[in-house]
Motif scaffolding. Structure first.
Motif, PDB file in Angstrom:
ATOM      1  N   ALA A  98       0.837  -1.208   0.000  1.00  0.00           N
ATOM      2  CA  ALA A  98       0.000   0.000   0.000  1.00  0.00           C
ATOM      3  C   ALA A  98       0.871   1.257   0.000  1.00  0.00           C
ATOM      4  O   ALA A  98       0.562   2.244  -0.685  1.00  0.00           O
ATOM      5  CB  ALA A  98      -0.929  -0.019   1.217  1.00  0.00           C
ATOM      6  N   MET A  99       1.977   1.229   0.755  1.00  0.00           N
ATOM      7  CA  MET A  99       2.862   2.398   0.794  1.00  0.00           C
ATOM      8  C   MET A  99       3.514   2.623  -0.572  1.00  0.00           C
ATOM      9  O   MET A  99       3.640   3.768  -1.028  1.00  0.00           O
ATOM     10  CB  MET A  99       3.930   2.209   1.886  1.00  0.00           C
ATOM     11  CG  MET A  99       3.356   2.315   3.295  1.00  0.00           C
ATOM     12  SD  MET A  99       4.547   1.849   4.581  1.00  0.00           S
ATOM     13  CE  MET A  99       5.682   3.231   4.535  1.00  0.00           C
ATOM     14  N   GLU A 113       2.256   1.767  -3.404  1.00  0.00           N
ATOM     15  CA  GLU A 113       1.189   2.254  -4.278  1.00  0.00           C
ATOM     16  C   GLU A 113       0.963   3.754  -4.066  1.00  0.00           C
ATOM     17  O   GLU A 113       0.766   4.510  -5.030  1.00  0.00           O
ATOM     18  CB  GLU A 113      -0.108   1.463  -4.001  1.00  0.00           C
ATOM     19  CG  GLU A 113      -1.158   1.589  -5.069  1.00  0.00           C
ATOM     20  CD  GLU A 113      -0.649   1.194  -6.454  1.00  0.00           C
ATOM     21  OE1 GLU A 113       0.303   0.403  -6.551  1.00  0.00           O
ATOM     22  OE2 GLU A 113      -1.209   1.712  -7.443  1.00  0.00           O
ATOM     23  N   ALA A 114       1.026   4.169  -2.781  1.00  0.00           N
ATOM     24  CA  ALA A 114       0.868   5.598  -2.498  1.00  0.00           C
ATOM     25  C   ALA A 114       1.976   6.397  -3.184  1.00  0.00           C
ATOM     26  O   ALA A 114       1.735   7.484  -3.741  1.00  0.00           O
ATOM     27  CB  ALA A 114       0.899   5.828  -0.990  1.00  0.00           C
ATOM     28  N   GLY A 115       3.198   5.839  -3.159  1.00  0.00           N
ATOM     29  CA  GLY A 115       4.300   6.497  -3.858  1.00  0.00           C
ATOM     30  C   GLY A 115       4.031   6.587  -5.345  1.00  0.00           C
ATOM     31  O   GLY A 115       4.226   7.642  -5.969  1.00  0.00           O
ATOM     32  N   ALA A 116       3.541   5.478  -5.901  1.00  0.00           N
ATOM     33  CA  ALA A 116       3.270   5.446  -7.352  1.00  0.00           C
ATOM     34  C   ALA A 116       2.216   6.474  -7.726  1.00  0.00           C
ATOM     35  O   ALA A 116       2.311   7.133  -8.764  1.00  0.00           O
ATOM     36  CB  ALA A 116       2.842   4.035  -7.763  1.00  0.00           C
ATOM     37  N   VAL A 117       1.195   6.626  -6.866  1.00  0.00           N
ATOM     38  CA  VAL A 117       0.135   7.612  -7.141  1.00  0.00           C
ATOM     39  C   VAL A 117       0.746   9.012  -7.238  1.00  0.00           C
ATOM     40  O   VAL A 117       0.310   9.844  -8.036  1.00  0.00           O
ATOM     41  CB  VAL A 117      -0.952   7.552  -6.032  1.00  0.00           C
ATOM     42  CG1 VAL A 117      -1.883   8.750  -6.109  1.00  0.00           C
ATOM     43  CG2 VAL A 117      -1.739   6.245  -6.135  1.00  0.00           C
ATOM     44  N   ARG A 118       1.796   9.245  -6.467  1.00  0.00           N
ATOM     45  CA  ARG A 118       2.430  10.571  -6.491  1.00  0.00           C
ATOM     46  C   ARG A 118       3.579  10.637  -7.502  1.00  0.00           C
ATOM     47  O   ARG A 118       4.388  11.556  -7.488  1.00  0.00           O
ATOM     48  CB  ARG A 118       2.926  10.936  -5.096  1.00  0.00           C
ATOM     49  CG  ARG A 118       1.786  10.909  -4.081  1.00  0.00           C
ATOM     50  CD  ARG A 118       2.131  11.611  -2.815  1.00  0.00           C
ATOM     51  NE  ARG A 118       2.103  13.046  -2.995  1.00  0.00           N
ATOM     52  CZ  ARG A 118       2.433  13.928  -2.041  1.00  0.00           C
ATOM     53  NH1 ARG A 118       2.821  13.490  -0.867  1.00  0.00           N
ATOM     54  NH2 ARG A 118       2.373  15.218  -2.275  1.00  0.00           N
ATOM     55  N   GLY A 119       3.693   9.601  -8.346  1.00  0.00           N
ATOM     56  CA  GLY A 119       4.663   9.646  -9.440  1.00  0.00           C
ATOM     57  C   GLY A 119       6.027   9.064  -9.123  1.00  0.00           C
ATOM     58  O   GLY A 119       6.951   9.180  -9.926  1.00  0.00           O
ATOM     59  N   ILE A 120       6.190   8.432  -7.952  1.00  0.00           N
ATOM     60  CA  ILE A 120       7.489   7.832  -7.615  1.00  0.00           C
ATOM     61  C   ILE A 120       7.587   6.469  -8.302  1.00  0.00           C
ATOM     62  O   ILE A 120       6.664   5.648  -8.165  1.00  0.00           O
ATOM     63  CB  ILE A 120       7.636   7.660  -6.081  1.00  0.00           C
ATOM     64  CG1 ILE A 120       7.495   9.013  -5.377  1.00  0.00           C
ATOM     65  CG2 ILE A 120       8.965   7.008  -5.727  1.00  0.00           C
ATOM     66  CD1 ILE A 120       7.464   8.918  -3.861  1.00  0.00           C
ATOM     67  N   PRO A 121       8.657   6.199  -9.039  1.00  0.00           N
ATOM     68  CA  PRO A 121       8.805   4.870  -9.657  1.00  0.00           C
ATOM     69  C   PRO A 121       8.707   3.785  -8.579  1.00  0.00           C
ATOM     70  O   PRO A 121       9.229   3.948  -7.475  1.00  0.00           O
ATOM     71  CB  PRO A 121      10.200   4.917 -10.284  1.00  0.00           C
ATOM     72  CG  PRO A 121      10.522   6.365 -10.428  1.00  0.00           C
ATOM     73  CD  PRO A 121       9.801   7.088  -9.320  1.00  0.00           C
ATOM     74  N   LEU A 138      12.738   2.604  -0.724  1.00  0.00           N
ATOM     75  CA  LEU A 138      12.481   3.451   0.438  1.00  0.00           C
ATOM     76  C   LEU A 138      11.710   2.676   1.507  1.00  0.00           C
ATOM     77  O   LEU A 138      12.059   2.694   2.689  1.00  0.00           O
ATOM     78  CB  LEU A 138      11.663   4.689   0.043  1.00  0.00           C
ATOM     79  CG  LEU A 138      12.287   5.677  -0.947  1.00  0.00           C
ATOM     80  CD1 LEU A 138      11.334   6.852  -1.200  1.00  0.00           C
ATOM     81  CD2 LEU A 138      13.618   6.200  -0.433  1.00  0.00           C
ATOM     82  N   VAL A 139      10.649   1.989   1.080  1.00  0.00           N
ATOM     83  CA  VAL A 139       9.783   1.282   2.028  1.00  0.00           C
ATOM     84  C   VAL A 139      10.563   0.152   2.716  1.00  0.00           C
ATOM     85  O   VAL A 139      10.422  -0.070   3.924  1.00  0.00           O
ATOM     86  CB  VAL A 139       8.515   0.761   1.308  1.00  0.00           C
ATOM     87  CG1 VAL A 139       7.748  -0.206   2.183  1.00  0.00           C
ATOM     88  CG2 VAL A 139       7.620   1.935   0.906  1.00  0.00           C
TER      89      VAL A 139
END
Ligand SMILES: NC(=O)c1ccc[n+]([C@@H]2O[C@H](COP(=O)([O-])OP(=O)(O)OC[C@H]3O[C@@H](n4cnc5c(N)ncnc54)[C@H](OP(=O)(O)O)[C@@H]3O)[C@@H](O)[C@H]2O)c1
Length: 265
Positions: A187-188, A190-198, A205-206
């Motif tokens: 989920a974390m 995915e949250a990054g991906a929503v904000r454009g993080i590869p 990071l996680v």
């Protein structure tokens, strides 16, 4: 970690059997002391080629070559496999079941009189040497046999000896635990991906965050809630994001999921 030499048979070498095998070999178990089985010859061949252990589809042969016999078949195959190996085990052998819900009394009733039994609930984190195994040696186990079983699982991580009636309440946290941590990690990311993080960067990071948090949790004696508060200054974004999780009843959902009987058949 135990350095005692012991011969081991993993009867059934699927997801869990292979994780224990990988962890134990990395922890110093000699492949020449190991027998593995699987249903299909192709699977046996793949495992023996990968790990240089002995392999067969014949559970009785594998069991007859080992002092520690780990039953890592699906629970519905346990009775059949016990019947196959009955009378074939070495004097002093211990039969270790990983099957959830099958009691020591169930096992002892299926084994010839005097054959020692133990019940273990490992975690797949054994594959990377960070296993956590809940272990209950049966009353038929001598201290030396119980120590030998403990030593085997300690090759791939920690062992906690528990009373048999604790398995049901502890195993969702230990054996099932990685699934919940991965659920949060996913989920974390995915949250990054929503904000454009590869996703690969988010995963890196996680992973570091989970590793660091676990190290901090182990090192610090403060309450877990206190550690969380240290990351969440009053009025800051962290505390407001936690408030969002609480508003969505995430904490209550976790408690509910881990304490109530799961849905489905
Ligand atoms: N997965 C987990 O996270 C976990 C956690 C704690 C405990 N456990 C316990 O570990 C045990 C194994 O689970 P698993 O997840 O590893 O299952 P799995 O991935 O389905 O693997 C089962 C293995 O058993 C083999 N097998 C099936 N019937 C057999 C037979 N009659 N003789 C010899 N081998 C046989 C299969 O061989 P083939 O590959 O040739 O079909 C396969 O290698 C279960 O009791 C489970 O409750 C699992």
């Amino acid at each position: 970690m135990s350095t005692a030499r012991d011969t081991v048979a993993f009867l059934g070498t699927g997801t869990m059997g292979e994780a224990l095998l990988t962890g134990a070999l990395a922890g110093g178990l000699d492949p020449d002391d190991v027998w593995i089985t699987a249903r299909s010859q192709e699977h046996v061949d793949a495992l023996t080629a990968s790990y240089a252990v002995h392999g067969t589809t014949d559970n009785a042969t594998a069991a007859s070559n080992a002092r520690l016999v780990v039953l890592a078949v699906p629970p519905e195959h346990l009775t059949d496999v016990l019947a196959e190996i009955a009378g074939q085990t070495q004097d002093g052998a211990v039969i270790v079941s990983l099957a959830d819900g099958i009691t020591l009394a169930d096992m002892e009733a299926l084994l010839p009189h005097g054959v020692a039994a133990a019940r273990a609930m490992p975690s797949l984190t054994a594959r990377v040497g960070h296993g956590l195994t809940l272990l209950t040696p049966g009353s038929s186990c001598s201290d030396a046999q119980a120590d030998a079983v403990t030593g085997l699982f300690e090759r791939s991580g920690r062992v906690l000896r528990i009373a048999e009636d604790q398995h049901e309440v502890l195993s969702p946290l230990s054996s099932g635990g990685p699934a919940y941590v991965f659920y949060l990690a996913d989920a974390m990311i995915e949250a990054g991906a929503v904000r454009g993080i590869p996703r690969d960067l988010a995963r890196e990071l996680v992973t570091e965050v989970i590793t660091g948090s676990a190290a901090w949790l182990r090192a610090d004696t403060d309450e877990v809630a206190t550690l969380r508060e240290k990351v969440c200054a009053p009025g800051g974004t962290g505390v407001r994001r936690i408030a969002t999780l609480d508003r969505l009843a995430v904490r209550a959902a976790v408690v509910s999921a881990l304490t109530q009987a799961p849905e489905g058949p």
